[in-house]
Motif scaffolding. Structure first.
Motif, PDB file in Angstrom:
ATOM      1  N   THR A   4       0.827  -1.214   0.000  1.00 45.11           N
ATOM      2  CA  THR A   4       0.000   0.000   0.000  1.00 45.11           C
ATOM      3  C   THR A   4       0.858   1.261   0.000  1.00 45.11           C
ATOM      4  OG1 THR A   4      -0.146   0.130   2.432  1.00 45.11           O
ATOM      5  CG2 THR A   4      -1.840  -1.175   1.280  1.00 45.11           C
ATOM      6  N   GLY A   5       2.150   1.108   0.295  1.00 47.09           N
ATOM      7  CA  GLY A   5       3.048   2.267   0.302  1.00 47.09           C
ATOM      8  C   GLY A   5       3.489   2.713   1.678  1.00 47.09           C
ATOM      9  N   ILE A   6       3.260   1.881   2.680  1.00 48.04           N
ATOM     10  CA  ILE A   6       3.644   2.254   4.045  1.00 48.04           C
ATOM     11  C   ILE A   6       5.155   2.186   4.229  1.00 48.04           C
ATOM     12  CG2 ILE A   6       1.442   1.595   5.066  1.00 48.04           C
ATOM     13  CD1 ILE A   6       2.738  -1.048   5.928  1.00 48.04           C
ATOM     14  N   GLU A   7       5.631   2.855   5.279  1.00 43.11           N
ATOM     15  CA  GLU A   7       7.051   2.862   5.620  1.00 43.11           C
ATOM     16  C   GLU A   7       7.473   1.567   6.295  1.00 43.11           C
ATOM     17  OE1 GLU A   7      10.748   5.297   6.350  1.00 43.11           O
ATOM     18  OE2 GLU A   7       9.007   5.511   5.047  1.00 43.11           O
ATOM     19  N   ALA A   8       6.606   1.038   7.160  1.00 45.78           N
ATOM     20  CA  ALA A   8       6.907  -0.198   7.881  1.00 45.78           C
ATOM     21  C   ALA A   8       5.612  -0.921   8.197  1.00 45.78           C
ATOM     22  CB  ALA A   8       7.668   0.095   9.183  1.00 45.78           C
ATOM     23  N   ALA A   9       5.677  -2.252   8.151  1.00 45.38           N
ATOM     24  CA  ALA A   9       4.539  -3.093   8.531  1.00 45.38           C
ATOM     25  C   ALA A   9       4.674  -3.431  10.011  1.00 45.38           C
ATOM     26  CB  ALA A   9       4.518  -4.365   7.693  1.00 45.38           C
ATOM     27  N   ILE A  10       3.597  -3.222  10.756  1.00 44.91           N
ATOM     28  CA  ILE A  10       3.665  -3.357  12.208  1.00 44.91           C
ATOM     29  C   ILE A  10       3.172  -4.733  12.644  1.00 44.91           C
ATOM     30  CG2 ILE A  10       2.946  -2.384  14.403  1.00 44.91           C
ATOM     31  CD1 ILE A  10       4.782  -0.595  12.641  1.00 44.91           C
ATOM     32  N   VAL A  11       3.979  -5.364  13.485  1.00 39.74           N
ATOM     33  CA  VAL A  11       3.688  -6.679  14.041  1.00 39.74           C
ATOM     34  C   VAL A  11       3.057  -6.499  15.419  1.00 39.74           C
ATOM     35  CG1 VAL A  11       4.697  -8.854  14.833  1.00 39.74           C
ATOM     36  CG2 VAL A  11       5.629  -7.705  12.801  1.00 39.74           C
ATOM     37  N   ILE A  12       1.846  -7.045  15.609  1.00 37.57           N
ATOM     38  CA  ILE A  12       1.232  -7.031  16.940  1.00 37.57           C
ATOM     39  C   ILE A  12       1.909  -8.111  17.771  1.00 37.57           C
ATOM     40  CG2 ILE A  12      -0.899  -7.193  18.258  1.00 37.57           C
ATOM     41  CD1 ILE A  12      -2.454  -6.565  15.764  1.00 37.57           C
ATOM     42  N   THR A  13       2.447  -7.722  18.908  1.00 36.08           N
ATOM     43  CA  THR A  13       3.248  -8.674  19.687  1.00 36.08           C
ATOM     44  C   THR A  13       2.420  -9.830  20.239  1.00 36.08           C
ATOM     45  OG1 THR A  13       3.007  -7.268  21.647  1.00 36.08           O
ATOM     46  CG2 THR A  13       4.981  -6.959  20.310  1.00 36.08           C
ATOM     47  N   ASN A  14       1.103  -9.657  20.353  1.00 40.97           N
ATOM     48  CA  ASN A  14       0.287 -10.757  20.892  1.00 40.97           C
ATOM     49  C   ASN A  14      -0.245 -11.701  19.813  1.00 40.97           C
ATOM     50  OD1 ASN A  14      -2.071  -9.540  19.789  1.00 40.97           O
ATOM     51  ND2 ASN A  14      -2.359  -8.309  21.629  1.00 40.97           N
ATOM     52  N   MET A  15       0.146 -11.474  18.559  1.00 41.03           N
ATOM     53  CA  MET A  15      -0.377 -12.303  17.473  1.00 41.03           C
ATOM     54  C   MET A  15       0.580 -13.406  17.026  1.00 41.03           C
ATOM     55  SD  MET A  15      -3.472 -11.651  16.535  1.00 41.03           S
ATOM     56  CE  MET A  15      -4.646 -10.549  17.332  1.00 41.03           C
ATOM     57  N   LEU A  16       1.774 -13.441  17.595  1.00 33.97           N
ATOM     58  CA  LEU A  16       2.738 -14.463  17.199  1.00 33.97           C
ATOM     59  C   LEU A  16       2.895 -15.562  18.244  1.00 33.97           C
ATOM     60  CD1 LEU A  16       5.574 -12.401  15.491  1.00 33.97           C
ATOM     61  CD2 LEU A  16       3.658 -13.601  14.450  1.00 33.97           C
ATOM     62  N   ALA A  17       2.336 -15.365  19.423  1.00 36.76           N
ATOM     63  CA  ALA A  17       2.375 -16.385  20.475  1.00 36.76           C
ATOM     64  C   ALA A  17       1.221 -16.118  21.429  1.00 36.76           C
ATOM     65  CB  ALA A  17       3.710 -16.356  21.218  1.00 36.76           C
ATOM     66  N   THR A  18       0.676 -17.178  22.003  1.00 36.88           N
ATOM     67  CA  THR A  18      -0.445 -17.027  22.926  1.00 36.88           C
ATOM     68  C   THR A  18       0.042 -16.487  24.267  1.00 36.88           C
ATOM     69  OG1 THR A  18      -0.248 -19.249  23.853  1.00 36.88           O
ATOM     70  CG2 THR A  18      -1.554 -19.005  21.835  1.00 36.88           C
ATOM     71  N   GLU A  19      -0.911 -16.147  25.106  1.00 37.34           N
ATOM     72  CA  GLU A  19      -0.580 -15.559  26.402  1.00 37.34           C
ATOM     73  C   GLU A  19       0.216 -16.512  27.280  1.00 37.34           C
ATOM     74  OE1 GLU A  19      -2.862 -12.716  29.668  1.00 37.34           O
ATOM     75  OE2 GLU A  19      -4.022 -13.939  28.278  1.00 37.34           O
ATOM     76  N   ILE A  20       0.009 -17.823  27.109  1.00 36.10           N
ATOM     77  CA  ILE A  20       0.695 -18.785  27.972  1.00 36.10           C
ATOM     78  C   ILE A  20       2.012 -19.275  27.362  1.00 36.10           C
ATOM     79  CG2 ILE A  20      -1.456 -19.563  29.046  1.00 36.10           C
ATOM     80  CD1 ILE A  20      -1.317 -22.063  27.270  1.00 36.10           C
ATOM     81  N   GLU A  21       2.291 -18.900  26.115  1.00 33.43           N
ATOM     82  CA  GLU A  21       3.547 -19.305  25.497  1.00 33.43           C
ATOM     83  C   GLU A  21       4.665 -18.353  25.916  1.00 33.43           C
ATOM     84  OE1 GLU A  21       2.519 -21.592  21.392  1.00 33.43           O
ATOM     85  OE2 GLU A  21       1.998 -19.460  21.419  1.00 33.43           O
ATOM     86  N   MET A  22       5.855 -18.901  26.088  1.00 31.57           N
ATOM     87  CA  MET A  22       6.975 -18.155  26.637  1.00 31.57           C
ATOM     88  C   MET A  22       7.608 -17.259  25.570  1.00 31.57           C
ATOM     89  SD  MET A  22       6.779 -19.135  29.709  1.00 31.57           S
ATOM     90  CE  MET A  22       8.280 -18.513  30.455  1.00 31.57           C
ATOM     91  N   ASN A  23       8.475 -16.350  26.041  1.00 33.57           N
ATOM     92  CA  ASN A  23       9.111 -15.394  25.152  1.00 33.57           C
ATOM     93  C   ASN A  23      10.002 -16.052  24.108  1.00 33.57           C
ATOM     94  OD1 ASN A  23       8.261 -12.747  25.415  1.00 33.57           O
ATOM     95  ND2 ASN A  23       9.536 -12.338  27.208  1.00 33.57           N
ATOM     96  N   ASP A  24      10.590 -17.224  24.428  1.00 34.72           N
ATOM     97  CA  ASP A  24      11.447 -17.880  23.441  1.00 34.72           C
ATOM     98  C   ASP A  24      10.632 -18.369  22.243  1.00 34.72           C
ATOM     99  OD1 ASP A  24      10.189 -19.817  24.977  1.00 34.72           O
ATOM    100  OD2 ASP A  24      11.883 -21.194  24.945  1.00 34.72           O
ATOM    101  N   VAL A  25       9.370 -18.764  22.495  1.00 36.70           N
ATOM    102  CA  VAL A  25       8.484 -19.168  21.402  1.00 36.70           C
ATOM    103  C   VAL A  25       8.152 -17.961  20.531  1.00 36.70           C
ATOM    104  CG1 VAL A  25       6.210 -20.109  20.824  1.00 36.70           C
ATOM    105  CG2 VAL A  25       7.496 -21.059  22.748  1.00 36.70           C
ATOM    106  N   PHE A  26       7.810 -16.873  21.184  1.00 34.72           N
ATOM    107  CA  PHE A  26       7.517 -15.634  20.461  1.00 34.72           C
ATOM    108  C   PHE A  26       8.720 -15.206  19.628  1.00 34.72           C
ATOM    109  CE2 PHE A  26       8.093 -10.972  20.611  1.00 34.72           C
ATOM    110  CZ  PHE A  26       7.045 -10.590  19.803  1.00 34.72           C
ATOM    111  N   GLU A  27       9.904 -15.244  20.227  1.00 35.82           N
ATOM    112  CA  GLU A  27      11.112 -14.793  19.531  1.00 35.82           C
ATOM    113  C   GLU A  27      11.399 -15.642  18.300  1.00 35.82           C
ATOM    114  OE1 GLU A  27      15.775 -14.129  20.737  1.00 35.82           O
ATOM    115  OE2 GLU A  27      14.183 -13.448  22.092  1.00 35.82           O
ATOM    116  N   GLU A  28      11.246 -16.950  18.435  1.00 37.01           N
ATOM    117  CA  GLU A  28      11.491 -17.846  17.301  1.00 37.01           C
ATOM    118  C   GLU A  28      10.548 -17.524  16.150  1.00 37.01           C
ATOM    119  OE1 GLU A  28      10.642 -21.178  14.691  1.00 37.01           O
ATOM    120  OE2 GLU A  28       9.295 -20.585  16.332  1.00 37.01           O
ATOM    121  N   ARG A  29       9.301 -17.197  16.468  1.00 36.23           N
ATOM    122  CA  ARG A  29       8.332 -16.885  15.422  1.00 36.23           C
ATOM    123  C   ARG A  29       8.602 -15.520  14.783  1.00 36.23           C
ATOM    124  NH1 ARG A  29       3.211 -19.401  18.803  1.00 36.23           N
ATOM    125  NH2 ARG A  29       3.851 -21.590  18.512  1.00 36.23           N
TER     126      ARG A  29
END
Length: 311
Positions: A99-124
């Motif tokens: 669409t022409g944006i400068e950066a695509a924003i990642v919602i931090t809660n959309m790559l791992a569930t609330e009970i998944e640890m930070n290492d899972v989030f980081e890997e994704r």
């Protein structure tokens, strides 16, 4: 999203018609309001935009409309991850970036569930980076459906890839904000934008690139003024007064939001409806009265410190 000059990045509202359709004429007027107020960039398709209440095509169309109105005068960022497997999210990142944006924003809660640890989030996150070519990304600690806050060290690791240029911080903790700023200070292209106006001045002085707060959907000129004058030694009495204004009126601006923000902008003369797809409470006479009181307090403030209103 350069941090050489402090800036205000509005979390944009989406105007709707009374039948619930997107009001693109209203969106044009709103975008122009932000620009006339001095916004350094725009965050389209975010929680304030009611992004979860729009379908994929509406998210893309709204963002593209904002980009077209802006015409390159300021950068635009937009949320681009809404769940699903990594390849699906990566595909929508690419569509949103087109669409022409400068950066695509990642919602931090959309790559791992609330009970998944930070290492899972980081890997994704690293997998998402792998599947999105060289597209610049940012992070958004969106509070809905839950808030995933990035530790300072983890944010530094992501920024060190050279791909992450933007972070909308919602941790509400000035010490953590300072830690994030210190850990990413070596990357000049990266900017952290603070959402929490209670410590806005302290955050700006600590090195944040600017502010990205819902208060800018009531009085964007005031947020811009604070970004421009937070460290002006001749304006410190006024800076303290503006900071206290945000603290004193914090709760009322969150009550029945974003309806109240649209109502407030109506009172300022912006031709948009108060319709929202997202139900956040009853917009009754008591809430309207609080908004009217807020409008009066703001009028006194902007007259006293000589702010020119965009509308």
């Amino acid at each position: 999203m350069s941090k050489k000059r402090k800036g205000f990045i509005p979390v944009m509202l989406t105007p709707f018609k009374e039948d619930g359709a997107v009001d693109y004429n209203g969106l044009t007027r709103l975008t122009e309001l932000y620009l006339n107020a001095g916004a350094a960039g725009l965050f389209a398709n975010c929680l304030s935009s009611e992004m979860f209440e729009m379908n994929e095509e509406e998210r893309l169309a709204v963002t593209k409309h904002v980009v077209d109105v802006v015409k390159g005068t300021v950068p635009v960022v937009a949320t681009a991850t809404f769940g699903g497997n990594i390849r699906e999210q990566a595909d929508f990142v690419k569509r949103m970036y087109d669409t022409g944006i400068e950066a695509a924003i990642v919602i931090t809660n959309m790559l791992a569930t609330e009970i998944e640890m930070n290492d899972v989030f980081e890997e994704r996150v690293y997998r998402l980076l792998e599947h999105t070519d060289d597209i610049p990304l940012g992070f958004y600690e969106c509070p809905d459906p839950f808030k995933r806050i990035l530790p300072a060290g983890q944010l530094r690791n992501f920024v060190d890839t050279g791909r992450v240029i933007y972070h909308k911080d919602t941790c509400l903790d000035i010490d953590l904000v300072k830690a994030k700023l210190e850990s990413t200070r070596h990357m000049p292209r990266f900017g952290l934008y603070d959402a929490y106006m209670v410590h806005a001045v302290e955050s700006l002085k600590a090195g944040s690139a600017g502010l990205s707060c819902i208060q800018g959907n009531y009085f964007p000129e005031l947020v811009v003024w604070l970004c421009n004058h937070y460290d002006d030694p001749t304006q410190q009495d006024q800076v303290s007064r503006v900071q206290q204004f945000f603290i004193d009126h914090m709760d009322v601006m969150h009550d029945v939001y974003p309806v109240v923000a649209k109502y407030f902008l109506q009172k300022r003369g912006l031709a948009i409806s108060t319709f929202t797809r997202r139900f956040m409470g009853v917009f009754d006479q008591e809430v309207k009265t609080k908004m009217d009181i807020l409008a009066g307090a703001y009028e006194t403030l902007y007259q006293d410190i000589n702010i020119q209103l965009a509308v």
